[in-house]
Motif scaffolding. Structure first.
Motif, PDB file in Angstrom:
ATOM      1  N   ALA A  99       0.837  -1.209   0.000  1.00 52.38           N
ATOM      2  CA  ALA A  99       0.000   0.000   0.000  1.00 52.38           C
ATOM      3  C   ALA A  99       0.869   1.256   0.000  1.00 52.38           C
ATOM      4  CB  ALA A  99      -0.935  -0.004   1.210  1.00 52.38           C
ATOM      5  N   PHE A 100       1.925   1.278   0.814  1.00 51.91           N
ATOM      6  CA  PHE A 100       2.796   2.450   0.871  1.00 51.91           C
ATOM      7  C   PHE A 100       3.488   2.682  -0.472  1.00 51.91           C
ATOM      8  CE2 PHE A 100       6.833   4.618   1.512  1.00 51.91           C
ATOM      9  CZ  PHE A 100       6.396   5.771   2.155  1.00 51.91           C
ATOM     10  N   MET A 101       4.004   1.616  -1.066  1.00 51.63           N
ATOM     11  CA  MET A 101       4.707   1.767  -2.329  1.00 51.63           C
ATOM     12  C   MET A 101       3.752   2.202  -3.445  1.00 51.63           C
ATOM     13  SD  MET A 101       7.838   1.427  -1.574  1.00 51.63           S
ATOM     14  CE  MET A 101       8.726   1.133  -3.093  1.00 51.63           C
ATOM     15  N   ALA A 102       2.528   1.709  -3.424  1.00 50.88           N
ATOM     16  CA  ALA A 102       1.533   2.137  -4.426  1.00 50.88           C
ATOM     17  C   ALA A 102       1.214   3.617  -4.239  1.00 50.88           C
ATOM     18  CB  ALA A 102       0.267   1.286  -4.317  1.00 50.88           C
ATOM     19  N   TRP A 103       1.042   4.021  -2.964  1.00 55.76           N
ATOM     20  CA  TRP A 103       0.804   5.445  -2.697  1.00 55.76           C
ATOM     21  C   TRP A 103       1.995   6.285  -3.183  1.00 55.76           C
ATOM     22  CZ3 TRP A 103       4.029   8.580  -0.033  1.00 55.76           C
ATOM     23  CH2 TRP A 103       3.622   9.918   0.017  1.00 55.76           C
ATOM     24  N   ALA A 104       3.215   5.853  -2.827  1.00 52.74           N
ATOM     25  CA  ALA A 104       4.413   6.621  -3.171  1.00 52.74           C
ATOM     26  C   ALA A 104       4.567   6.739  -4.690  1.00 52.74           C
ATOM     27  CB  ALA A 104       5.652   5.986  -2.546  1.00 52.74           C
ATOM     28  N   ASP A 105       4.346   5.644  -5.400  1.00 50.24           N
ATOM     29  CA  ASP A 105       4.444   5.685  -6.855  1.00 50.24           C
ATOM     30  C   ASP A 105       3.415   6.658  -7.434  1.00 50.24           C
ATOM     31  OD1 ASP A 105       5.614   4.290  -9.355  1.00 50.24           O
ATOM     32  OD2 ASP A 105       3.437   4.175  -9.663  1.00 50.24           O
ATOM     33  N   LEU A 159       4.546  10.288  -6.643  1.00 48.40           N
ATOM     34  CA  LEU A 159       5.664  10.750  -7.467  1.00 48.40           C
ATOM     35  C   LEU A 159       5.224  11.044  -8.899  1.00 48.40           C
ATOM     36  CD1 LEU A 159       8.521   8.364  -6.270  1.00 48.40           C
ATOM     37  CD2 LEU A 159       8.108  10.738  -5.579  1.00 48.40           C
ATOM     38  N   ARG A 160       4.385  10.183  -9.440  1.00 49.06           N
ATOM     39  CA  ARG A 160       3.956  10.350 -10.837  1.00 49.06           C
ATOM     40  C   ARG A 160       2.892  11.440 -11.007  1.00 49.06           C
ATOM     41  NH1 ARG A 160       5.903   6.134 -13.971  1.00 49.06           N
ATOM     42  NH2 ARG A 160       6.703   4.380 -12.761  1.00 49.06           N
ATOM     43  N   ASN A 161       1.946  11.506 -10.082  1.00 54.12           N
ATOM     44  CA  ASN A 161       0.796  12.393 -10.281  1.00 54.12           C
ATOM     45  C   ASN A 161       0.899  13.724  -9.545  1.00 54.12           C
ATOM     46  OD1 ASN A 161      -0.661  10.614 -12.021  1.00 54.12           O
ATOM     47  ND2 ASN A 161      -0.974   9.330 -10.226  1.00 54.12           N
ATOM     48  N   ASP A 162       1.507  13.727  -8.371  1.00 56.22           N
ATOM     49  CA  ASP A 162       1.642  14.980  -7.631  1.00 56.22           C
ATOM     50  C   ASP A 162       2.938  15.706  -7.996  1.00 56.22           C
ATOM     51  OD1 ASP A 162      -0.656  15.174  -5.483  1.00 56.22           O
ATOM     52  OD2 ASP A 162      -0.039  13.077  -5.570  1.00 56.22           O
ATOM     53  N   LEU A 163       4.035  14.939  -8.038  1.00 57.92           N
ATOM     54  CA  LEU A 163       5.316  15.557  -8.376  1.00 57.92           C
ATOM     55  C   LEU A 163       5.574  15.572  -9.873  1.00 57.92           C
ATOM     56  CD1 LEU A 163       7.731  14.264  -5.592  1.00 57.92           C
ATOM     57  CD2 LEU A 163       6.288  16.296  -5.627  1.00 57.92           C
ATOM     58  N   LYS A 164       4.754  14.844 -10.614  1.00 57.58           N
ATOM     59  CA  LYS A 164       4.845  14.822 -12.084  1.00 57.58           C
ATOM     60  C   LYS A 164       6.190  14.288 -12.580  1.00 57.58           C
ATOM     61  CE  LYS A 164       0.831  16.881 -12.471  1.00 57.58           C
ATOM     62  NZ  LYS A 164      -0.330  16.051 -12.337  1.00 57.58           N
ATOM     63  N   LEU A 165       6.756  13.318 -11.858  1.00 52.08           N
ATOM     64  CA  LEU A 165       7.990  12.688 -12.324  1.00 52.08           C
ATOM     65  C   LEU A 165       7.638  11.695 -13.424  1.00 52.08           C
ATOM     66  CD1 LEU A 165       9.861  11.930  -8.976  1.00 52.08           C
ATOM     67  CD2 LEU A 165       9.981  13.972 -10.400  1.00 52.08           C
ATOM     68  N   SER A 166       8.499  11.585 -14.410  1.00 48.82           N
ATOM     69  CA  SER A 166       8.235  10.651 -15.501  1.00 48.82           C
ATOM     70  C   SER A 166       9.413   9.743 -15.812  1.00 48.82           C
ATOM     71  CB  SER A 166       7.824  11.415 -16.765  1.00 48.82           C
ATOM     72  OG  SER A 166       8.843  12.312 -17.146  1.00 48.82           O
ATOM     73  N   ASP A 167      10.588  10.077 -15.323  1.00 48.90           N
ATOM     74  CA  ASP A 167      11.763   9.251 -15.562  1.00 48.90           C
ATOM     75  C   ASP A 167      11.708   8.018 -14.653  1.00 48.90           C
ATOM     76  OD1 ASP A 167      14.782   8.669 -14.550  1.00 48.90           O
ATOM     77  OD2 ASP A 167      14.724   9.181 -16.691  1.00 48.90           O
ATOM     78  N   ASP A 168      11.596   6.833 -15.263  1.00 52.21           N
ATOM     79  CA  ASP A 168      11.436   5.604 -14.479  1.00 52.21           C
ATOM     80  C   ASP A 168      12.604   5.341 -13.528  1.00 52.21           C
ATOM     81  OD1 ASP A 168       8.917   5.042 -15.493  1.00 52.21           O
ATOM     82  OD2 ASP A 168       9.692   3.785 -17.113  1.00 52.21           O
ATOM     83  N   ALA A 169      13.827   5.661 -13.954  1.00 50.66           N
ATOM     84  CA  ALA A 169      14.992   5.444 -13.090  1.00 50.66           C
ATOM     85  C   ALA A 169      14.936   6.364 -11.871  1.00 50.66           C
ATOM     86  CB  ALA A 169      16.287   5.673 -13.870  1.00 50.66           C
ATOM     87  N   ASP A 214      11.312  22.227  -5.743  1.00 50.98           N
ATOM     88  CA  ASP A 214      10.316  22.995  -6.488  1.00 50.98           C
ATOM     89  C   ASP A 214       8.954  22.312  -6.556  1.00 50.98           C
ATOM     90  OD1 ASP A 214      12.235  24.906  -7.032  1.00 50.98           O
ATOM     91  OD2 ASP A 214      12.824  23.956  -8.923  1.00 50.98           O
ATOM     92  N   HIS A 215       8.869  21.079  -6.102  1.00 52.43           N
ATOM     93  CA  HIS A 215       7.644  20.317  -6.310  1.00 52.43           C
ATOM     94  C   HIS A 215       6.743  20.174  -5.091  1.00 52.43           C
ATOM     95  CE1 HIS A 215       8.398  19.262 -10.469  1.00 52.43           C
ATOM     96  NE2 HIS A 215       9.657  19.027 -10.137  1.00 52.43           N
ATOM     97  N   PRO A 216       7.192  19.480  -4.042  1.00 52.13           N
ATOM     98  CA  PRO A 216       6.224  19.207  -2.977  1.00 52.13           C
ATOM     99  C   PRO A 216       5.840  20.480  -2.231  1.00 52.13           C
ATOM    100  CG  PRO A 216       8.269  17.984  -2.593  1.00 52.13           C
ATOM    101  CD  PRO A 216       8.485  18.883  -3.771  1.00 52.13           C
TER     102      PRO A 216
END
Length: 110
Positions: free
Chosen positions: A19-25, A28-38, A71-73
């Motif tokens: 659950a934590f890892m799903a939330w974190a992913d 990162l993708r939707n709130d911080l808008k990260l897209s680089d998989d690495a 600059d994100h959170p």
């Protein structure tokens, strides 16, 4: 006759790390808008380590995020509040757990 049943919540009724890892992913993708998989993978491992299976300070998790992505959170306290609002939506019971709880719910009360 059974009069009470007690369960530990985390990693008994649901997989807390999943659950934590799903939330974190999602964060990162939707709130911080990260897209680089690495970058996402590395950040997930950092957050997993700081979370320490739920025993780590959530404030420390969000302070680290603020450090990594200045600059994100939003402010740590706002991010922390959002975590507690949304985390439960990432909790999923295993089918066997759900079936057990349903069976216990049908038992007659003393």
């Amino acid at each position: 006759m059974i009069q009470a049943v007690l369960f530990d919540l985390d990693n008994t009724l649901y997989d807390r790390e999943e659950a934590f890892m799903a939330w974190a992913d999602d964060f990162l993708r939707n709130d911080l808008k990260l897209s680089d998989d690495a970058e996402i993978a590395a950040t997930l491992q950092t957050l997993r380590s700081l979370d320490a299976d739920g025993y780590g300070s959530k404030a420390a998790v969000f302070k680290r995020l603020r450090f990594l992505f200045p600059d994100h959170p939003p402010a740590v306290d706002l991010t922390l509040a959002r975590f507690f609002e949304r985390f439960t939506s990432f909790i999923h019971l295993e089918p066997d757990t759900e079936a057990l709880l349903e069976r216990l719910n049908r038992l007659p009360l003393p």
